[in-house]
Design a protein around this motif. Structure first.
Motif, PDB file in Angstrom:
ATOM      1  N   HIS A 185       5.572  -2.241  -7.469  1.00  0.00           N
ATOM      2  CA  HIS A 185       4.420  -2.177  -6.838  1.00  0.00           C
ATOM      3  C   HIS A 185       4.286  -1.400  -5.627  1.00  0.00           C
ATOM      4  O   HIS A 185       5.433  -1.254  -5.240  1.00  0.00           O
ATOM      5  CB  HIS A 185       3.573  -3.419  -7.044  1.00  0.00           C
ATOM      6  CG  HIS A 185       4.081  -4.480  -6.254  1.00  0.00           C
ATOM      7  ND1 HIS A 185       5.398  -5.195  -6.178  1.00  0.00           N
ATOM      8  CD2 HIS A 185       3.489  -5.006  -5.129  1.00  0.00           C
ATOM      9  CE1 HIS A 185       5.471  -6.075  -5.305  1.00  0.00           C
ATOM     10  NE2 HIS A 185       4.523  -5.791  -4.383  1.00  0.00           N
ATOM     11  N   ASP A 186       3.029  -1.272  -5.172  1.00  0.00           N
ATOM     12  CA  ASP A 186       2.877  -0.546  -3.778  1.00  0.00           C
ATOM     13  C   ASP A 186       2.864  -1.245  -2.721  1.00  0.00           C
ATOM     14  O   ASP A 186       2.284  -0.580  -1.449  1.00  0.00           O
ATOM     15  CB  ASP A 186       1.739   0.291  -4.023  1.00  0.00           C
ATOM     16  CG  ASP A 186       0.412  -0.561  -4.090  1.00  0.00           C
ATOM     17  OD1 ASP A 186       0.474  -1.685  -4.566  1.00  0.00           O
ATOM     18  OD2 ASP A 186      -0.744   0.391  -4.075  1.00  0.00           O
ATOM     19  N   LYS A 201      -0.521   5.104 -11.179  1.00  0.00           N
ATOM     20  CA  LYS A 201      -1.501   4.251 -10.433  1.00  0.00           C
ATOM     21  C   LYS A 201      -0.471   3.849  -9.133  1.00  0.00           C
ATOM     22  O   LYS A 201      -1.327   3.878  -7.929  1.00  0.00           O
ATOM     23  CB  LYS A 201      -2.228   3.301 -10.904  1.00  0.00           C
ATOM     24  CG  LYS A 201      -3.233   3.907 -11.882  1.00  0.00           C
ATOM     25  CD  LYS A 201      -3.853   2.592 -12.699  1.00  0.00           C
ATOM     26  CE  LYS A 201      -4.840   3.012 -13.666  1.00  0.00           C
ATOM     27  NZ  LYS A 201      -5.391   1.841 -14.546  1.00  0.00           N
ATOM     28  N   CYS A 202       0.552   3.373  -9.318  1.00  0.00           N
ATOM     29  CA  CYS A 202       1.523   3.045  -8.297  1.00  0.00           C
ATOM     30  C   CYS A 202       1.419   4.130  -7.159  1.00  0.00           C
ATOM     31  O   CYS A 202       1.488   3.768  -5.933  1.00  0.00           O
ATOM     32  CB  CYS A 202       2.720   2.172  -8.695  1.00  0.00           C
ATOM     33  SG  CYS A 202       3.841   1.854  -7.414  1.00  0.00           S
ATOM     34  N   GLY A 222      -1.544   4.196  -5.134  1.00  0.00           N
ATOM     35  CA  GLY A 222      -1.807   3.275  -4.112  1.00  0.00           C
ATOM     36  C   GLY A 222      -0.837   3.509  -3.271  1.00  0.00           C
ATOM     37  O   GLY A 222      -1.176   2.981  -1.904  1.00  0.00           O
ATOM     38  N   ARG A 244      -2.359   3.541   0.518  1.00  0.00           N
ATOM     39  CA  ARG A 244      -2.379   2.283   1.436  1.00  0.00           C
ATOM     40  C   ARG A 244      -1.352   2.415   2.541  1.00  0.00           C
ATOM     41  O   ARG A 244      -1.552   1.989   3.809  1.00  0.00           O
ATOM     42  CB  ARG A 244      -1.518   1.251   0.723  1.00  0.00           C
ATOM     43  CG  ARG A 244      -2.354   0.780  -0.359  1.00  0.00           C
ATOM     44  CD  ARG A 244      -1.699  -0.625  -1.153  1.00  0.00           C
ATOM     45  NE  ARG A 244      -2.525  -1.310  -1.963  1.00  0.00           N
ATOM     46  CZ  ARG A 244      -2.803  -2.865  -2.206  1.00  0.00           C
ATOM     47  NH1 ARG A 244      -1.857  -3.428  -1.586  1.00  0.00           N
ATOM     48  NH2 ARG A 244      -3.449  -3.145  -3.235  1.00  0.00           N
ATOM     49  N   THR A 249      -0.879  -2.797  -6.760  1.00  0.00           N
ATOM     50  CA  THR A 249      -1.446  -1.494  -7.543  1.00  0.00           C
ATOM     51  C   THR A 249      -0.699  -1.442  -8.916  1.00  0.00           C
ATOM     52  O   THR A 249       0.588  -0.961  -8.673  1.00  0.00           O
ATOM     53  CB  THR A 249      -1.608  -0.151  -7.019  1.00  0.00           C
ATOM     54  OG1 THR A 249      -2.387  -0.392  -5.890  1.00  0.00           O
ATOM     55  CG2 THR A 249      -2.481   0.667  -7.954  1.00  0.00           C
ATOM     56  N   ASP A 250      -1.200  -1.740 -10.173  1.00  0.00           N
ATOM     57  CA  ASP A 250      -0.310  -1.510 -11.127  1.00  0.00           C
ATOM     58  C   ASP A 250       1.045  -2.046 -11.416  1.00  0.00           C
ATOM     59  O   ASP A 250       2.007  -1.365 -11.380  1.00  0.00           O
ATOM     60  CB  ASP A 250      -0.384   0.035 -11.556  1.00  0.00           C
ATOM     61  CG  ASP A 250      -0.593   0.193 -13.148  1.00  0.00           C
ATOM     62  OD1 ASP A 250      -0.499  -0.431 -13.916  1.00  0.00           O
ATOM     63  OD2 ASP A 250      -0.079   1.347 -13.596  1.00  0.00           O
TER      64      ASP A 250
END
Length: 331
Positions: A114-115, A140-141, A144, A148, A185-186
């Motif tokens: 994940h992110d 999506k990752c 993100g 971010r 995220t995802d």
């Protein structure tokens, strides 16, 4: 009568006798004499076939750090490897790979769970210094990460999108991403298959999702989160808001949750359990390991003496270090 097989001659055709000539008699030699004077082709029958002489490839695992300060690990064989997350300093990762005899050029890329910063902080630095690597994450990752973090947008040049429940092949290693439950995220876990070895990674998840459960039950080796002890969290210095976040379904797994789950899914095929992402403030390696071992003892499963010696009815349990590398484990 058994059929007789005649050895094929290796002599040049011009040296063979004609149909009307008597064959020349070769002098008798001992076995040692024949072996000494035989050609390379004739010696083949005395050589051990390569399929018995070569070493069987094995799947290997190292953690370079596990916790909110940084997460990164390695899974691979002598010929092909992958990094899982990139939250640990790239120079340290490079040094530790070399110390364990792993050629960094065999690493195909980074798989991201994940992110969050403790999983992606050094991803661009690793990729930039090793242009043969790729960044494997969901779309999506990646979005993100760019949203971010203050990270070079050139990271997109290394990105290869992956999709959950799709199987990806890296030489003889198969990798399947699956759904986890976290406030990134995802979020993904990963399931590795190499020959008869199955390794599941389920970190940063507030609950064991249906798909995580599906893959964890198939694993011979398992890297699973045991983030906090609830009593330590309750009496600790964290704000009530942060405590609620950690305890939520998109937070982290508590020791007893992980312990009860392992006791529920245990079968004799499960040999190694690596406890990851332990909280520095709300857990200790001893607390996590004792909690898991006590739960397994209720179903008559004992801790194994070592990762290399796992008798029937035992499981090797190890909390991964937060700030240093683990041993190199053979899965």
């Amino acid at each position: 009568m058994a059929q007789r097989h005649h050895r094929r001659s290796t002599r040049p055709i011009e040296d063979l006798p004609s149909l009307f000539e008597a064959p020349a008699q070769e002098p008798q030699q001992s076995f040692e004499g024949k072996a000494a004077s035989a050609s390379a082709n004739e010696l083949d029958e005395y050589i051990v076939p390569s399929k018995y002489a070569t070493r069987r490839p094995q799947l290997r695992f190292i953690s370079f750090g596990s916790g909110s300060s940084g997460n990164c690990s390695y899974v691979g064989t002598e010929d092909c490897g992958l990094l899982i997350d990139a939250g640990v300093d790239n120079n340290f990762v490079t040094k530790e790979l070399a110390r364990n005899g792993i050629d960094i050029s065999t690493i195909r890329g980074i798989l991201l769970t994940h992110d969050h910063g403790d999983h992606v902080r050094y991803s661009y630095a690793i990729l930039r210094r090793n242009p043969g690597m790729k960044l494997y994450s969901t779309i999506k990752c990646l979005e993100g990460i760019l949203r971010r973090h203050n990270i070079s947008r050139r990271i997109k040049d290394y990105h290869v999108p992956i999709f959950k429940e799709h199987e990806y092949r890296f030489d003889d290693i198969l990798v399947t991403p699956f759904e986890t439950s976290h406030d990134g995220t995802d979020n993904c876990g990963f399931f590795f298959t190499f020959e008869h070895t199955h390794f599941a990674i389920a970190t940063d998840t507030g609950i064991i999702t249906e798909r995580a459960d599906f893959y964890c039950r198939q694993a011979n080796s398992l890297m699973i989160e045991a983030n906090y002890d609830d009593e330590m969290l309750a009496t600790g210095r964290y704000t009530e808001h942060l405590k609620a976040r950690i305890r939520s379904n998109t937070g982290h797994l508590e020791n007893r949750t992980t312990a009860n789950y392992l006791a529920q899914i245990y079968t004799p095929q499960l040999k190694q359990v690596f406890l990851c992402h332990l909280s520095e403030d709300n857990n200790t390696p001893e607390t996590a390991e004792v909690t898991i071992c006590n739960a397994l003892r209720t179903i008559n499963v004992r801790p194994a003496p070592s990762s290399a010696e796992i008798p029937a009815g035992t499981v090797y349990i190890k909390a991964l270090p937060r700030f240093r590398s683990s041993d190199l484990y053979i899965l």
